[in-house]
Design an enzyme around this catalytic site. Structure first.
Site, short mmCIF file in Angstrom:
data_model
loop_
_atom_site.label_atom_id
_atom_site.label_comp_id
_atom_site.label_asym_id
_atom_site.label_seq_id
_atom_site.Cartn_x
_atom_site.Cartn_y
_atom_site.Cartn_z
N TRP A 149 6.14 8.68 13.21
CA TRP A 149 4.76 9.15 13.09
C TRP A 149 4.01 8.76 14.38
O TRP A 149 4.08 7.60 14.80
CB TRP A 149 4.13 8.47 11.86
CG TRP A 149 2.72 8.85 11.59
CD1 TRP A 149 2.18 10.10 11.60
CD2 TRP A 149 1.65 7.96 11.25
NE1 TRP A 149 0.85 10.05 11.28
CE2 TRP A 149 0.50 8.74 11.06
CE3 TRP A 149 1.55 6.57 11.08
CZ2 TRP A 149 -0.74 8.19 10.71
CZ3 TRP A 149 0.34 6.02 10.72
CH2 TRP A 149 -0.79 6.83 10.54
N ALA B 184 4.55 5.36 2.62
CA ALA B 184 3.40 6.27 2.57
C ALA B 184 3.64 7.47 1.66
O ALA B 184 2.74 8.29 1.49
CB ALA B 184 3.05 6.75 3.98
N LYS C 272 -1.11 10.28 -0.11
CA LYS C 272 -0.26 11.45 -0.39
C LYS C 272 0.08 11.51 -1.87
O LYS C 272 -0.04 12.57 -2.48
CB LYS C 272 1.05 11.41 0.40
CG LYS C 272 0.96 10.81 1.79
CD LYS C 272 0.11 11.62 2.71
CE LYS C 272 -0.42 10.75 3.82
NZ LYS C 272 0.23 10.88 5.05
N1 PMP Z 1 2.60 6.18 7.63
C1 PMP Z 1 3.15 7.38 7.76
C2 PMP Z 1 4.62 7.48 8.01
C3 PMP Z 1 2.38 8.53 7.67
O1 PMP Z 1 2.94 9.72 7.79
C4 PMP Z 1 0.99 8.40 7.44
C5 PMP Z 1 0.08 9.58 7.33
N2 PMP Z 1 0.41 10.71 7.98
C6 PMP Z 1 0.45 7.12 7.32
C7 PMP Z 1 1.29 6.02 7.40
C8 PMP Z 1 -1.02 6.89 7.12
O2 PMP Z 1 -1.53 7.31 5.93
P1 PMP Z 1 -3.07 7.27 5.62
O3 PMP Z 1 -3.56 8.67 5.68
O4 PMP Z 1 -3.15 6.68 4.25
O5 PMP Z 1 -3.74 6.40 6.62
#
Ligand code: PMP
Length: 393
Positions: A136, A219, A252
């Site tokens: 990410w 996540a 999510k």
């Molecule tokens: N970790 C991963 C691997 C993600 O894909 C994401 C969101 N795209 C997050 C953390 C962060 O999630 P949040 O929207 O809750 O900050």
């Protein structure tokens, strides 16, 4: 000489470096402006239903109605956020409680990662954070901005559409005791490639033998094989290692994206010392996390009927993703690995030119690195997508 003449005319902020625009946000604008009827948005990483919508989940709506009716105050909580939310979520994530775990609510998974990074920076400022490539895109900046050095190790082999486990283990020979290994708990973003149970065990043994701290980013629990199945590897690792950090996002699996709901847990024998530091850091970062989304998750998890309805809707979301995975994989042998991968994402072996051509010629939008959001497809749109894609595979 007048003071005014000594004062520089340039902006206070002129020394800042120009930052690249967020690629995915740019894509949203282009997609909106595209008037072609068959256009496909596989860029933004949110769940979509058959109609292309990202709906508010039924149990969330019900809990929000209850909150609106019954919430008596919006007075401050504390830096830890909603303690009952953390307690109930620990049950979802870990299955069983442990007095060696201490957790606080955070603004999303991002907040959890940042708080974990700050905690590490304050206890071991020279710890290197090891991150698999690709990952990410926000992972490296989160740790770097906390002042920690980041190194990447081999993880995914795009050409073979699979994990290069040997390459990864070889690269991790360069770690030093006290370094940190960042791991995706399940549903890897952007590749969809998760470790097997045996690979997790090997990683656990590596952490023990080389003195590495596992930092697990969970996540997407429930969007791979099921709530318990997706957490199984993480649970086993946490049970087997002395210390671990777990960043959790509810954004999510509860569809709460913009409400920013997450939590950070640390497993250690020093829980009181760690917790005091987590709270002190949280106070200076955001004082207290936003309440609404966590209060909603608390109400859902605390009510057996709402909890069952949430789990059932999540089951449906996961089933949709896995149906699309199977259908996509069946279209072309080169897409076959997609059926064995999990979560919303897959990484296609496409260069930036191919990604650009697919957008311009076919109205197919995806991240610049070739990541697609499987949930952006429908059974009806798969044939046109595969036809557009085939010449570039
Ligand atoms: N970790 C991963 C691997 C993600 O894909 C994401 C969101 N795209 C997050 C953390 C962060 O999630 P949040 O929207 O809750 O900050």
């Amino acid at each position: 000489m007048l003071m005014r003449e000594l004062v520089e005319e340039r902006s206070f902020f002129g020394d800042l470096t120009v930052q690249p625009a967020d690629g995915l946000l740019g894509l949203i604008g282009l997609y909106r402006a595209d008037e072609r009827p068959g256009k496909l948005d596989l860029g933004v990483g949110v769940f979509r239903d058959d109609l292309g919508a990202t709906p508010v989940m039924r149990a969330v709506k019900a809990a929000e109605a209850t909150l609106l009716r019954d919430q008596a105050t919006k007075s401050y909580l504390g830096a830890e956020g909603d303690a009952r939310f953390v307690e109930l979520l620990a049950d979802v994530a870990f299955g069983a409680g442990s007095d060696r775990l201490t957790g606080v609510q955070t603004p999303g998974g991002t907040g959890a990662l940042r708080l974990g990074a700050e905690l590490i920076a304050h206890s071991r400022h020279d710890a290197t954070i090891w991150i698999g490539a690709p990952t990410w895109p926000n992972h490296a900046p989160i740790f770097r901005e906390a002042g920690l050095p980041v190194q990447t190790h081999r993880f995914f082999d795009v050409a073979n559409a699979g994990i290069d486990f040997e390459g990864m283990m070889e690269d991790l020979e360069r770690t030093r005791p006290g370094d940190v290994l960042l791991l995706h708990g399940c549903c890897h973003n952007p590749t969809g490639a998760d470790f097997t149970a045996e690979q997790w065990r090997q990683i656990g043994r590596l952490c023990e033998s080389r003195g590495l701290l596992p930092f697990i980013d969970l996540a997407y629990q429930g969007l791979g094989d099921g709530l318990d199945a997706d957490a199984a590897a993480m649970r086993e690792m946490v049970r087997d290692v002395p210390e671990a950090v777990i960043a959790y996002s509810c954004d999510k699996n509860f569809g709460l994206y913009r409400e920013r709901v997450g939590a950070l847990w640390v497993q250690s024998d020093e829980t009181a010392l760690v917790r005091g530091n987590m709270l002190a850091l949280a106070r200076s970062l955001w004082s207290m996390p936003p309440d609404h989304g966590a209060a909603v998750v608390r109400l859902v998890l605390d009510d057996p009927a709402l909890r069952a309805d949430w789990a059932a809707e999540l089951d449906g979301m996961r089933a949709r993703i896995n149906r699309l995975r199977a259908a996509l994989a069946a279209c072309d042998p080169r897409l076959a690995p997609i059926s064995g991968q999990r979560g919303m994402f897959a990484l296609l072996p496409l260069g930036p030119d191919a990604v650009d051509r697919l957008r311009r010629d076919h109205g197919i939008y995806m991240a610049g690195n070739g990541r697609i959001n499987i949930a952006g497809l429908t059974m009806d749109s798969i044939p046109a997508f595969v036809a557009g894609l085939a010449p570039y595979l």
